[in-house]
Design an enzyme around this catalytic site. Sequence first.
Site, short mmCIF file in Angstrom:
data_model
loop_
_atom_site.label_atom_id
_atom_site.label_comp_id
_atom_site.label_asym_id
_atom_site.label_seq_id
_atom_site.Cartn_x
_atom_site.Cartn_y
_atom_site.Cartn_z
N ARG A 52 0.79 -1.19 -0.08
CA ARG A 52 -0.01 0.07 0.12
C ARG A 52 0.90 1.35 0.10
NH1 ARG A 52 1.67 1.90 3.80
NH2 ARG A 52 0.41 3.87 3.70
N GLY A 53 0.23 2.50 -0.31
CA GLY A 53 0.98 3.62 -0.30
C GLY A 53 1.21 3.77 -1.73
N ALA A 54 0.78 5.06 -2.29
CA ALA A 54 0.73 5.18 -3.67
C ALA A 54 2.12 4.94 -4.54
CB ALA A 54 0.52 6.74 -3.83
N ARG B 155 -7.69 -0.84 -7.11
CA ARG B 155 -7.75 0.22 -6.06
C ARG B 155 -7.85 1.66 -6.91
NH1 ARG B 155 -4.67 1.56 -0.55
NH2 ARG B 155 -6.43 2.24 0.02
N GLN C 268 -2.95 3.01 10.00
CA GLN C 268 -1.58 2.88 9.20
C GLN C 268 -0.58 3.77 9.86
OE1 GLN C 268 -4.35 3.42 7.62
NE2 GLN C 268 -4.35 2.81 5.32
N ASP D 161 -1.85 10.88 -2.61
CA ASP D 161 -2.27 9.79 -3.74
C ASP D 161 -2.74 9.99 -5.04
OD1 ASP D 161 -3.15 8.46 -0.65
OD2 ASP D 161 -2.95 6.80 -2.01
N ASN E 123 -5.70 12.19 -0.36
CA ASN E 123 -4.68 11.62 0.52
C ASN E 123 -5.67 10.78 1.60
OD1 ASN E 123 -2.21 10.77 1.66
ND2 ASN E 123 -2.44 11.87 3.46
N LYS E 124 -5.09 10.05 2.52
CA LYS E 124 -5.72 9.26 3.46
C LYS E 124 -6.86 9.98 4.30
CE LYS E 124 -5.51 5.81 4.03
NZ LYS E 124 -6.64 4.70 3.38
O1 MRU Z 1 -4.75 3.29 2.02
P1 MRU Z 1 -3.46 3.31 1.78
O2 MRU Z 1 -2.69 3.00 3.22
O3 MRU Z 1 -2.77 3.10 0.69
O4 MRU Z 1 -3.20 5.18 2.13
C1 MRU Z 1 -2.14 5.63 1.87
C2 MRU Z 1 -2.03 6.98 1.88
O5 MRU Z 1 -2.84 7.87 2.05
C3 MRU Z 1 -0.79 7.65 1.95
O6 MRU Z 1 -0.40 9.01 2.49
C4 MRU Z 1 -0.30 7.98 0.38
O7 MRU Z 1 -0.55 6.97 -0.45
C5 MRU Z 1 1.29 8.41 0.24
S1 MRU Z 1 2.49 7.39 0.44
C6 MRU Z 1 3.66 7.89 0.24
#
Ligand code: MRU
Length: 344
Positions: free
Chosen positions: A51-53, A94, A201, A242, A252-253
């Site tokens: 996970r994470g973009a 996703r 997270q 994201d 973002n999250k």
């Molecule tokens: O649902 P997730 O855990 O994939 O969400 C991640 C985030 O929102 C991060 O802040 C974003 O992807 C940036 S990661 C460098």
Amino acid sequence: MKEIGLITVAFDDEAKEIIIIDQTKLPNETRMLRLSSSEEFYEAIYLLKVRGAPAIGVFAAYAAYVCACGCPSSDFESFYAEFAKKRDYLNSSRPTAVNLSWALSRMDKVVLEHKNEHVADILAAMKSEAELIHKEDEDACIAIGENALSLLKPGYGLLTHCNAGWLATSKYGTATSAMYLGHERGYDFRIYCDETRPLLQGARLTAYELSAAGMDVTLQCDNMAASLMAAGKIDAVLVGCDRVAANGDTANKIGTSGVAILAKHYGIPFYVCGPMSSIDASLESGKSIPIEMRKPEEVTDMWYARPMAPSGIKVYNPAFDVTDHSLITAIITEKGIYYPPFSF
Ligand code: MRU
């Protein structure tokens, strides 16, 4: 079999397997997974094992290559028809992080650029492209960190939300990169991380990775940020992204937008850190960013020994929100620091 240490995404070309840390098991268990089928790739992204973009983008690039290795090699048309099916399937895992479709498009472009060559040569070009995407992400994280660090002073209190750390990227992270670099250079930051409901997270991943690196980290529930800011403990907020629209609106999250509103109220700079690959200039504003909705159980049941809400209750569970560009002090990328008015 290729041996790997603790890396978010690694590739074993001999076995044609992608190796990841199962992030759903952290911080209690460090379990490495070896994945090799499109179904496993899809599930790993959907369930947030990876996970994470940026990490999703790197993973998707290798996934596209492994899927292509299993496509018919007799002629280009049959190869491409099967590859396109797998590419679209992976892309549907996703919706919000643009890095997924961005990485798959790059892989697709390489295939089309080599369409008149043997499939073996197309595959070799795809492998190089996946490795390049991986390397570019690592370089981008370091450059983002240097740029962000130029805005911070030793002793600062820093707040971050979700996990934009090494677990979400190839190395150093985006929002955390300046924290790692500052730590190496004796900046003595005081770092606060939101636990980040509902998937935690911040608690499970950011608190874990920053404390393991020896930093001064304090964990708080999401609803404690206002209290912390009012107490004067925060000098800057750093978050990841994201998808950033052309006008700077940033997905973002979930919860990020609330933190930005609080930061504005308390006069605290709010910095979005991310690679250029997270910028989607094709979207005029954040209104067009697709927001992923996830299962009710993540709010009602997950992490609890027994359900913590009445059975059958309606649940609102968007995985992301959009922070309006007017709340963002600067967007920090590997190419430089962008200030308002944003125009990508
Ligand atoms: O649902 P997730 O855990 O994939 O969400 C991640 C985030 O929102 C991060 O802040 C974003 O992807 C940036 S990661 C460098």
